[in-house]
Design an enzyme around this catalytic site. Structure first.
Site, mmCIF file in Angstrom:
data_model
loop_
_atom_site.group_PDB
_atom_site.id
_atom_site.type_symbol
_atom_site.label_atom_id
_atom_site.label_comp_id
_atom_site.label_asym_id
_atom_site.label_seq_id
_atom_site.Cartn_x
_atom_site.Cartn_y
_atom_site.Cartn_z
ATOM 1 N N GLU A 1 14.424 -4.563 -1.303
ATOM 2 C CA GLU A 1 15.048 -4.254 0.263
ATOM 3 C C GLU A 1 16.245 -5.368 0.367
ATOM 4 O OE1 GLU A 1 13.182 -3.923 3.790
ATOM 5 O OE2 GLU A 1 11.201 -3.279 2.579
ATOM 6 N N ASP B 1 9.302 -3.865 0.861
ATOM 7 C CA ASP B 1 8.055 -4.519 1.540
ATOM 8 C C ASP B 1 7.055 -3.848 1.743
ATOM 9 O OD1 ASP B 1 9.822 -6.667 1.356
ATOM 10 O OD2 ASP B 1 10.312 -6.393 3.645
ATOM 11 N N ASP C 1 4.920 -2.920 4.025
ATOM 12 C CA ASP C 1 4.466 -2.442 5.210
ATOM 13 C C ASP C 1 4.992 -1.087 5.504
ATOM 14 O OD1 ASP C 1 7.100 -2.845 5.658
ATOM 15 O OD2 ASP C 1 6.777 -4.536 6.945
ATOM 16 N N GLU D 1 7.419 0.203 7.101
ATOM 17 C CA GLU D 1 8.696 0.374 6.980
ATOM 18 C C GLU D 1 9.153 0.083 5.804
ATOM 19 O OE1 GLU D 1 11.848 1.400 9.591
ATOM 20 O OE2 GLU D 1 9.829 0.917 10.204
ATOM 21 N N TYR E 1 4.694 -13.370 2.307
ATOM 22 C CA TYR E 1 5.206 -12.575 3.156
ATOM 23 C C TYR E 1 5.133 -12.588 4.604
ATOM 24 C CZ TYR E 1 7.265 -7.922 4.725
ATOM 25 O OH TYR E 1 7.974 -6.836 5.163
ATOM 26 N N ARG F 1 5.620 -10.985 7.376
ATOM 27 C CA ARG F 1 5.287 -9.701 8.405
ATOM 28 C C ARG F 1 3.772 -9.591 8.075
ATOM 29 N NH1 ARG F 1 10.757 -8.591 7.057
ATOM 30 N NH2 ARG F 1 12.099 -9.100 8.901
ATOM 31 N N HIS G 1 -1.318 -7.758 3.706
ATOM 32 C CA HIS G 1 -0.847 -9.204 3.104
ATOM 33 C C HIS G 1 -1.904 -10.238 3.401
ATOM 34 C CE1 HIS G 1 3.070 -7.597 2.247
ATOM 35 N NE2 HIS G 1 2.997 -6.911 3.269
#
Length: 769
Positions: free
Chosen positions: A9, A82, A84, A86, A300, A302, A346
C-alpha cells in the site's frame, strides 16, 4: 530473469522491503486505494442488491499504469496490502484494476526479515468475506452521506455531512456538554488532621482523614457541621486505635493496541490520534539505521488484539533477565485476554526486537519518532515483567467520638514499575501510590499539629479529551482500530466540535446538526444501534452473516426516515448574534457574522440592506491604492508603459493596459506576480511525472500544479518547500486553513497523513516556488 512483483500500500515500505528481499523481487506501491465509488454520483444500485459501481481513481492513473507495466515484466505477483478489512479490500481492488487472475495474498505483521520471509512463504487467496465487510461499510457510509448530507444542506447550511460513526461521536460530545450544563454542584467538606507520633525516636508528620463518628460513617455536608466537629475536637486526645498491614500487587498493563496507544500518546506526549498514527506508520514501515539499512521498528499499529508471539515473549524474558535480573522476569510468559469483539489478525503493538532499545537507535530517529518508540518499547517490556508489590498500612485513629483514617504504602518490590507505569485520566490516588506512614502501633498517642477543614463541591463529568473520546468509542464498540484517528479529525474538520485546551467542546453548528439527526434519524444516532452495526459487520467478515441482507435490513427503514425528514425536518437558520451597533443606512441592528475572510458586522435587513462594517463598528473603507510607479520600459506587445507592481510572488512589471493586455515582465531576481491563469515555475519536480510544479494564481489564491497539467493531475493549495516527505517522498508544502498558514508543513500526497511543525526558517525559505 523475471522477478516476483510485490505490491504494497505505502511507498514508505518499499525501501525496507527491498533491503530485506534483494534483487529477485520488484516492490511497488498502490499508494492506498486504486478504485472507489464515483465522486459525483451515489454509485450504489439499491434496486439490484446494492451493487457498487467502482471506477479507477483519477489520482491513481499513473500509479495503475506503473503497476500494470511492472506486472507485465513479473514472473508472479503477490499482493501485500495491510492485513485488515481496508487492506484486504485494497488488495481485491488492485487485482481487479490489474486484471490479475487468482491473485495471491501475503501479509506481514512487521516489516522484518523473519516476518517478511514467513509471509512470502505462505501466500493465500484473498479473504472475500473480509472484502465484503469493507464493501458493506463503504456502501453504508455512501448511502448515509449521499442521502442525509443534501438534506442538511437544504435545512441548515452548505457543505455539511453525516456518517454512521462520526455522527455518533459528535453525539457523545454534545451529550457530555449537556450533562455538564445540567450539573448542579453539591457542597461537602473534608477534615484532615495533621499528626505526628509521640515518640523519643525521630518521626515525621502524616495526614489522616475524618471518616466516622460514634463508629458509623460520617460525611460533612456543610460549614455548620464542620464547625461542630471542630468544637467537639477542642482539647481531644489523638490515639492510634488499630494498625493493619497488607500486601498489594499491581499487575502491568497489557501491551498497546491501537486505541490504548492513541490514549497514552495523548496523555504522556500530547499527540493527537492522527499524529500518533502517522508517526507509528513510519516506525512500522521502516527507518534507516545506518549500515543496517531500512528496518521496521514496530509491529502493525492497527490492531485490537493484545496477543504476543511466542518468540517475542522469549526474547523479552531474555532481555529482562539480563538487564534487570531474574526476579523481574515471570516464570511463565504473561498472557493477556483480548476483550469483546476484537479481531486477532495482528499481534499487539510492540517493538520488532526488544534488544533494539530506544537509546541504541536514538541518533537515527526524529524527536517525535523517538518519543513514540520509547513509549511502545517501555509498555511492551513492562507488560512482560513481574507485578509490583507494595506494603500498604492503614491506621485508624480515635479522637473523642470521631475516627480518622490514614493510609500509606512502601514499595516492597518494584517489578514492572522500574520501566513504566500507565498514565491516568484522573488525579485520584490509589492506596499503593500514597506516601509512607511513620512507624505506628495500637494505643500509641499522637500529637495534633493542626486540623485542616476544606470546602469542596462535586464536579461535573469532564469534557472528552482525545484519549477519553477514543476510550469511549472503544467502550461503546463504535469504530475499529483503522478508524479512530479519522473519526476524531473528521468531526473537528467539519467544525462540529472544537478542541480547546485539549478538551472537545461542541460548536453551535455541531449541536444543531446533532439535534436534527437525533430527532429525525434516531437509529443512526443511537449508540447501541451503531455498536450493533459494527458487530454485524464483524459477522460478515467472519462469514456468519450476509452482506446484502445486512444492507437490506438497514436501507428499508433508513429510506423511509429520509423521505419523512424531507417533509418534516425544520429549517434552521444560522445563529445570529446581535451587537450594540445599528446600521448607518437603515437603522436596523447589525449582526455579527462570519465568512471565510473572518468576522464582520452585517445588517439584519439583508438582503434588502447590504451594509457591512468592521467588527468594531467602523466603516469598511477600501484602502487607497498607491499610485503605480512607471518604469523606463514599455510593453513588448502593445507599446504602453510598464508599471512596477508587487504581488504574492514578488515584484514584477505589468502592462498599464491591463486587463486588455496581460503582459508581464519579471524583474531580476523576482518570479513576478501573474494575473489569473498565468503560471510561475517553482523549480520543484512533480512527484507524479517528469514535469515541474508551477504556481498558478487563481481568484482563490495560488494553486500549485504540474507543468504537464492537465495530463498530470497533481494539485496542491499549499506552497511546496522543496523538501521531500520522510514517509512517501512527495514534496512537503505549507499547510493552510481557509487560506491562512497553520504553521505546519504537510505532505502534498492526499493519501499520506504526514505533517510536522514548520520552523520559521522553513516557511521563509519556501517562497512561492
Amino acid at each position: 530473469m523475471a522477478k516476483t512483483l510485490i505490491i504494497v500500500e505505502s511507498p514508505g515500505k518499499i525501501k525496507t522491503l527491498k533491503n530485506i528481499l534483494g534483487d529477485n523481487y520488484m516492490v511497488e506501491a498502490s499508494v492506498g486505494h486504486v478504485r472507489d465509488l464515483p465522486a459525483r454520483e451515489i454509485g450504489v444500485d439499491v434496486e439490484h442488491d446494492f451493487k457498487p459501481k467502482y471506477t479507477n481513481l483519477a489520482t491513481r492513473k499513473d500509479v495503475i499504469k506503473k503497476l500494470v507495466d511492472a506486472a507485465k515484466k513479473a514472473s508472479s505477483i503477490l499482493i501485500a496490502s495491510d492485513n485488515d478489512r481496508e487492506g484486504e479490500a485494497i488488495g481485491w481492488h488492485i487485482s481487479q484494476a490489474l486484471k490479475i487472475e487468482n491473485p495471491k495474498r501475503v501479509v506481514f505483521n512487521a516489516i522484518t526479515k523473519a516476518d517478511v520471509q514467513a509471509g512470502i512463504s505462505n501466500p493465500r487467496d484473498l479473504n472475500m468475506p473480509k472484502v465484503d465487510a469493507q464493501e458493506a461499510r463503504r456502501i453504508l457510509d455512501r448511502l448515509v452521506g449521499y442521502r442525509i448530507s443534501p438534506l442538511l444542506w437544504k435545512k441548515v447550511a452548505k457543505n455539511l455531512s453525516a456518517g454512521i460513526v462520526q455522527s455518533v461521536a459528535v453525539r457523545l460530545v454534545v451529550d457530555r456538554e449537556r450533562e455538564i450544563l445540567a450539573f448542579v454542584p453539591v457542597e461537602y467538606w473534608s477534615l484532615t488532621a495533621n499528626l505526628t507520633p509521640v515518640s523519643p525516636q525521630p518521626n515525621f508528620p502524616f495526614d489522616a482523614k475524618l471518616v466516622a463518628r460514634d463508629g458509623k460513617k460520617y460525611d460533612l455536608t456543610n460549614e455548620t457541621d464542620t464547625n461542630t466537629v471542630l468544637t467537639d475536637l477542642e482539647n481531644a486526645n489523638y490515639q492510634v486505635a488499630s494498625v493493619k498491614a497488607s500486601e498489594k500487587r499491581r499487575n502491568p498493563s497489557a501491551p498497546f493496541i491501537t486505541s490504548t496507544l492513541q490514549q497514552e500518546a495523548s496523555r504522556k506526549l500530547g499527540y493527537g490520534s492522527k499524529r500518533t498514527m502517522s508517526i507509528a506508520q513510519g516506525l512500522y514501515e521502516g527507518v534507516e539505521l545506518g549500515s543496517q539499512g531500512a528496518v521496521g521498528l514496530i509491529t502493525y499499529m492497527r490492531t485490537d488484539s493484545v496477543r504476543i508471539a511466542d518468540e517475542a515473549q522469549i526474547e523479552a524474558k531474555e532481555f529482562i533477565t539480563k538487564q534487570y535480573g531474574a526476579e523481574f522476569a515471570p516464570a511463565s510468559a504473561k498472557q493477556f485476554k483480548t476483550k469483546g469483539a476484537a479481531q486477532d489478525a495482528h499481534e499487539a503493538v510492540r517493538p520488532t526486537s526488544v534488544f533494539r532499545t530506544p537509546d541504541s537507535i536514538k541518533d537515527y530517529l526524529k524527536p517525535e519518532q523517538l518519543k513514540l518508540y520509547r513509549l511502545i518499547w517501555m509498555r511492551f517490556v513492562a507488560s512482560q515483567m513481574t507485578p509490583a508489590v507494595f506494603d500498604v498500612t492503614t491506621a485508624e485513629i480515635n479522637a473523642s467520638r470521631y475516627t480518622f483514617r490514614a493510609t500509606g504504602s512502601v514499595i516492597k518490590f518494584a517489578g514492572f514499575t522500574v520501566v513504566y507505569t500507565e498514565g491516568k485520566d484522573t488525579e485520584e490516588t490509589s492506596d499503593e501510590e500514597k506516601d509512607p506512614l511513620p512507624a505506628l502501633s495500637a494505643d500509641q498517642p499522637l500529637d495534633l499539629i493542626e486540623l485542616l477543614p476544606k470546602q469542596h463541591f462535586t464536579e461535573p463529568p469532564p469534557r472528552f479529551s482525545e484519549a477519553t473520546l477514543v476510550k469511549a468509542l472503544v467502550e461503546h464498540n463504535i469504530g475499529r482500530p483503522s478508524t479512530f484517528a479519522s473519526i476524531v479529525s473528521t468531526i473537528v474538520d467539519r467544525e462540529y466540535v472544537e478542541l480547546l485546551e485539549k478538551r472537545f467542546h461542541p460548536t453551535e453548528l455541531g449541536i444543531t446538526v446533532n439535534d436534527l439527526l437525533v430527532k429525525h434519524f434516531p437509529d443512526i444516532l443511537n449508540i447501541a444501534f451503531t455498536a450493533d452495526m459494527e458487530s454485524k459487520l464483524d459477522e460478515v467478515e467472519n462469514g456468519t452473516a450476509d452482506k446484502v441482507q445486512l444492507l437490506r435490513d438497514f436501507y428499508g427503514p433508513f429510506d423511509a426516515s429520509v423521505a419523512l425528514a424531507h417533509e418534516q425536518m425544520e429549517r434552521v437558520k444560522p445563529v445570529q448574534v446581535e451587537t450594540e451597533f445599528t446600521c448607518p443606512n437603515c437603522g436596523k441592528m447589525m449582526m455579527l457574522r462570519k465568512s471565510r475572510f473572518g468576522e464582520f458586522l452585517g445588517c439584519s435587513g439583508y438582503p434588502k440592506c447590504k451594509t457591512v462594517l468592521n467588527v468594531d463598528g467602523t466603516p469598511r473603507e477600501a484602502e487607497a491604492k498607491a499610485e503605480p510607479i512607471v518604469s523606463d520600459q514599455v510593453c513588448p506587445k502593445c507599446g504602453k508603459p510598464l508599471y512596477e507592481r508587487e504581488g504574492r510572488f514578488g515584484k514584477f512589471l505589468g502592462c498599464s493596459g491591463y486587463p486588455k493586455c496581460k503582459t508581464i515582465v519579471n524583474l531580476p531576481g523576482q518570479e513576478g506576480d501573474k494575473p489569473a491563469g498565468v503560471s510561475v515555475n517553482t523549480g520543484i519536480k512533480c512527484p507524479k511525472d517528469d514535469g515541474e510544479i508551477i504556481a498558478k494564481k487563481t481568484r482563490f489564491g495560488a494553486l500549485y500544479l504540474c507543468s504537464n497539467n492537465p495530463t498530470c493531475d497533481f494539485k496542491s493549495w499549499g506552497r511546496p518547500v522543496g523538501r521531500p516527505c520522510p514517509t512517501c517522498t512527495w514534496p512537503l508544502a505549507e499547510s493552510t486553513y481557509k487560506g491562512k498558514p497553520t504553521g505546519k508543513l504537510k505532505c502534498c500526497n492526499p493519501d499520506c497523513s504526514y505533517e510536522e511543525k514548520a520552523e520559521p526558517s522553513a516557511l521563509a525559505d519556501a517562497g512561492d516556488g
